[in-house]
Design an enzyme around this catalytic site. Structure first.
Site, short mmCIF file in Angstrom:
data_model
loop_
_atom_site.label_atom_id
_atom_site.label_comp_id
_atom_site.label_asym_id
_atom_site.label_seq_id
_atom_site.Cartn_x
_atom_site.Cartn_y
_atom_site.Cartn_z
N ILE A 106 6.49 -8.63 6.81
CA ILE A 106 6.78 -8.93 8.23
C ILE A 106 6.35 -10.35 8.61
O ILE A 106 6.73 -10.86 9.65
CB ILE A 106 6.13 -7.93 9.21
CG1 ILE A 106 4.62 -7.84 8.99
CG2 ILE A 106 6.80 -6.56 9.12
CD1 ILE A 106 3.87 -7.32 10.19
N PHE B 215 -6.17 9.05 16.54
CA PHE B 215 -7.50 9.48 16.11
C PHE B 215 -7.46 9.65 14.58
O PHE B 215 -7.20 8.69 13.89
CB PHE B 215 -7.99 10.65 16.97
CG PHE B 215 -8.54 10.10 18.28
CD1 PHE B 215 -7.70 9.48 19.20
CD2 PHE B 215 -9.91 10.08 18.53
CE1 PHE B 215 -8.20 8.85 20.34
CE2 PHE B 215 -10.42 9.46 19.69
CZ PHE B 215 -9.56 8.86 20.58
N ASN C 217 0.83 -1.21 0.00
CA ASN C 217 0.00 0.00 0.00
C ASN C 217 0.86 1.26 0.00
O ASN C 217 0.49 2.27 0.59
CB ASN C 217 -0.94 -0.01 1.22
CG ASN C 217 -2.09 0.96 1.04
OD1 ASN C 217 -2.64 1.11 -0.06
ND2 ASN C 217 -2.47 1.65 2.11
N LYS D 184 -6.87 -4.61 15.75
CA LYS D 184 -6.08 -3.69 16.58
C LYS D 184 -6.25 -4.04 18.06
O LYS D 184 -5.29 -4.04 18.84
CB LYS D 184 -6.49 -2.23 16.33
CG LYS D 184 -6.11 -1.72 14.95
CD LYS D 184 -4.59 -1.61 14.80
CE LYS D 184 -4.17 -1.19 13.42
NZ LYS D 184 -2.74 -1.32 13.16
N SER E 268 -5.42 2.27 17.17
CA SER E 268 -6.35 3.19 16.53
C SER E 268 -7.52 3.49 17.45
O SER E 268 -7.92 2.66 18.28
CB SER E 268 -6.87 2.51 15.26
OG SER E 268 -7.98 3.19 14.77
N PHE F 150 4.32 -0.09 12.16
CA PHE F 150 3.20 0.49 11.41
C PHE F 150 2.57 -0.51 10.44
O PHE F 150 1.45 -0.30 9.99
CB PHE F 150 3.68 1.67 10.54
CG PHE F 150 4.20 2.86 11.29
CD1 PHE F 150 3.32 3.72 11.93
CD2 PHE F 150 5.56 3.15 11.33
CE1 PHE F 150 3.79 4.84 12.60
CE2 PHE F 150 6.04 4.26 11.99
CZ PHE F 150 5.15 5.11 12.63
N GLY G 191 -21.79 1.76 10.48
CA GLY G 191 -20.70 1.63 11.46
C GLY G 191 -20.14 2.97 11.93
O GLY G 191 -19.33 3.01 12.85
N TYR H 151 -11.30 -4.66 11.15
CA TYR H 151 -10.04 -3.91 11.26
C TYR H 151 -9.80 -3.51 12.73
O TYR H 151 -8.73 -3.76 13.29
CB TYR H 151 -10.09 -2.68 10.35
CG TYR H 151 -9.02 -1.66 10.67
CD1 TYR H 151 -7.68 -1.95 10.50
CD2 TYR H 151 -9.37 -0.39 11.17
CE1 TYR H 151 -6.69 -1.02 10.81
CE2 TYR H 151 -8.40 0.54 11.48
CZ TYR H 151 -7.06 0.22 11.30
OH TYR H 151 -6.10 1.13 11.62
P1 NAD Z 1 -0.34 2.79 5.13
O1 NAD Z 1 -1.12 1.74 4.43
O2 NAD Z 1 0.00 4.02 4.39
O3 NAD Z 1 1.01 2.16 5.73
C1 NAD Z 1 1.13 0.83 6.12
C2 NAD Z 1 2.31 0.24 5.38
O4 NAD Z 1 2.49 -1.12 5.78
C3 NAD Z 1 2.14 0.26 3.87
O5 NAD Z 1 3.27 0.90 3.29
C4 NAD Z 1 2.07 -1.21 3.48
O6 NAD Z 1 2.67 -1.44 2.22
C5 NAD Z 1 2.82 -1.86 4.62
N1 NAD Z 1 2.44 -3.25 4.92
C6 NAD Z 1 1.19 -3.76 5.09
N2 NAD Z 1 1.25 -5.06 5.40
C7 NAD Z 1 2.57 -5.37 5.45
C8 NAD Z 1 3.27 -6.56 5.73
N3 NAD Z 1 2.64 -7.70 6.02
N4 NAD Z 1 4.62 -6.55 5.69
C9 NAD Z 1 5.29 -5.41 5.38
N5 NAD Z 1 4.67 -4.25 5.11
C10 NAD Z 1 3.32 -4.24 5.15
O7 NAD Z 1 -1.13 3.14 6.47
P2 NAD Z 1 -0.86 4.31 7.52
O8 NAD Z 1 -2.00 5.24 7.44
O9 NAD Z 1 0.52 4.80 7.39
O10 NAD Z 1 -1.03 3.48 8.85
C11 NAD Z 1 0.07 2.93 9.56
C12 NAD Z 1 -0.47 2.14 10.73
O11 NAD Z 1 -1.27 3.00 11.54
C13 NAD Z 1 -1.37 0.98 10.32
O12 NAD Z 1 -1.12 -0.11 11.17
C14 NAD Z 1 -2.77 1.52 10.54
O13 NAD Z 1 -3.68 0.49 10.83
C15 NAD Z 1 -2.56 2.44 11.73
N6 NAD Z 1 -3.55 3.52 11.83
C16 NAD Z 1 -3.74 4.35 10.76
C17 NAD Z 1 -4.69 5.38 10.85
C18 NAD Z 1 -4.94 6.30 9.68
O14 NAD Z 1 -5.99 6.95 9.67
N7 NAD Z 1 -4.05 6.44 8.73
C19 NAD Z 1 -5.43 5.54 12.03
C20 NAD Z 1 -5.20 4.67 13.08
C21 NAD Z 1 -4.24 3.67 12.97
#
Ligand code: NAD
Ligand code: UDP
Length: 343
Positions: free
Chosen positions: A64, A182, A40, A157, A129, A85, A299, A153
């Site tokens: 990972i 948030f 992503n 978490k 989250s 992340f 939701g 999702y």
């Molecule tokens: P994002 O999708 O931009 O970043 C996540 C990254 O992880 C991506 O680059 C993806 O390629 C990589 N990835 C996914 N699965 C993987 C795996 N198995 N091995 C290696 N890489 C993998 O998302 P983000 O917005 O940067 O979010 C980062 C973290 O924060 C996530 O865990 C997300 O759930 C959490 N989060 C995000 C938000 C938001 O609104 N953006 C809010 C709360 C929590």
């Protein structure tokens, strides 16, 4: 503390939050290694991080869940901590492909924890989250508010949080913080890195940005009949730069051995409605955002925002940017990169 003495593994490091945090880590002086499977995110993020910092770092393209790869990485590098992340984050997709989400988010975290443990790396900052709160009884959520995620999702978490809480309790050598974000929005003020969703954005800010740039005709507002000031949904939007700073602050405290509560909210403590965000964005971009009001999204809750007392009092951190800054920076990123990282 001297950050240059510490080496940090950043999983999901090329993603939206990972890339902004990586820039800050490098600028603080930490050594970092990024791992991402690019499911992503774009490889082009790496050059942007280099352009912003002028500092070299290692990147490993990989998953990972790949135990052998992680074992090799932990052998090659002596890490002091991990910021985790990597994971899947699309609410709707998680309901369509629950097993993918359980596997990627939960199994992936367990593989990572096992390899950390083998390598004696016991310091972890985990991306949780606000979705773990689900539909809270009070609109202002403290870390002790009731937890009840409303989708797969959010459930992933919460399950990871519970695993980490048990681990820390049973083996006090673990230093762990689950940061409950948030609504992160905005971009680096340079306009070089930002949020670049695949396909149709699920979230409000990237959707508005794509309407402003002419990629989409109008915004669909999911309901104007909530019990809020103007009937639209209210959320606690936090500038991505403040969120990234929150990670640095947390990491420093953990590395210094300061005792921290395991779950910590990161938001601004204020909520804005969809209409307020549209107004701020129109002001920041001098564009008009056409919209249509449609029915509520399944939701969704009417209003939710963070009680950030604990973070303010214990992390040497407080959010600096307001909604106008967030919109200005989101627009700078979108207008400089109409196609995101696809140059
Ligand atoms: P994002 O999708 O931009 O970043 C996540 C990254 O992880 C991506 O680059 C993806 O390629 C990589 N990835 C996914 N699965 C993987 C795996 N198995 N091995 C290696 N890489 C993998 O998302 P983000 O917005 O940067 O979010 C980062 C973290 O924060 C996530 O865990 C997300 O759930 C959490 N989060 C995000 C938000 C938001 O609104 N953006 C809010 C709360 C929590
Ligand atoms: N929202 C909207 N139209 C969209 C996307 C979101 O009206 O295309 C609303 C949504 O109902 C919520 C707010 O904007 O009230 C923030 O939604 P987002 O998906 O960004 O965050 P979340 O709901 O996950 O907190």
């Amino acid at each position: 503390m001297n950050p240059s003495n510490y080496k940090i593994l950043v999983t999901g490091g090329t993603g939206y939050i990972g890339s902004h945090t990586s820039v800050k880590l490098l600028q603080e002086g930490f050594s970092i290694v990024l791992i991402d499977n690019l499911s992503n995110s774009s490889i082009n993020v790496l050059n942007r991080i280099k352009e912003l910092t002028n500092i070299n770092f290692d990147f490993i393209e990989g998953d990972i869940r790949d135990k052998r790869l992680l074992r090799r990485i932990f052998k090659e590098h002596k890490f002091d901590a991990v910021i985790h992340f990597a994971g899947l984050k699309a609410v709707k997709e998680s309901e369509e492909k629950p097993l993918n989400y359980f596997e990627n988010n939960i199994s992936g975290s367990i593989v990572l924890l096992n390899e950390m443990d083998r390598a004696n790396v016991n310091c972890l900052v985990f991306s949780s989250s606000a979705t773990v709160y689900g539909e809270p009884s009070e609109t202002k959520c403290s870390e002790d508010s009731q937890l009840c995620p409303k989708n797969i999702y959010g459930q992933t978490k919460l399950i990871i949080e519970e695993i980490l809480t048990s681990l820390k309790k049973i083996q006090p050598k673990w230093k762990i913080v689950n940061l409950r974000y948030f609504n992160p929005i905005g971009a680096h003020p340079s306009g070089l890195i930002g949020e670049d969703p695949n396909g149709e954005p699920n979230n409000l800010m990237p959707y508005i940005s794509q309407v402003a740039i002419g990629k989409r005709d109008k915004l669909f507002i999911f309901g104007d009949d909530y019990n809020t000031t103007d009937g639209s949904g209210k959320r606690d939007y936090i500038h991505i730069q403040d969120l990234a700073d929150g990670h640095i602050a947390t990491l420093k405290k953990l590395l210094q051995g300061s005792p921290l509560k395991i779950n910590i909210n990161l938001g601004t403590g204020k909520s804005y409605s969809v209409f307020e965000v549209i107004n701020a964005f129109e002001k920041a971009s001098s564009k008009t955002i056409p919209f249509e009001i449609i029915s509520r999204r399944e939701g969704d809750v009417g209003e939710i925002y963070a009680d950030i007392t604990y973070a303010n009092d214990n992390l040497d951190w407080s959010p600096k940017f307001d909604i106008n800054d967030m919109c200005k920076d989101a627009w700078r990123w979108q207008s400089k990169n109409p196609n995101g990282y696809n140059e």
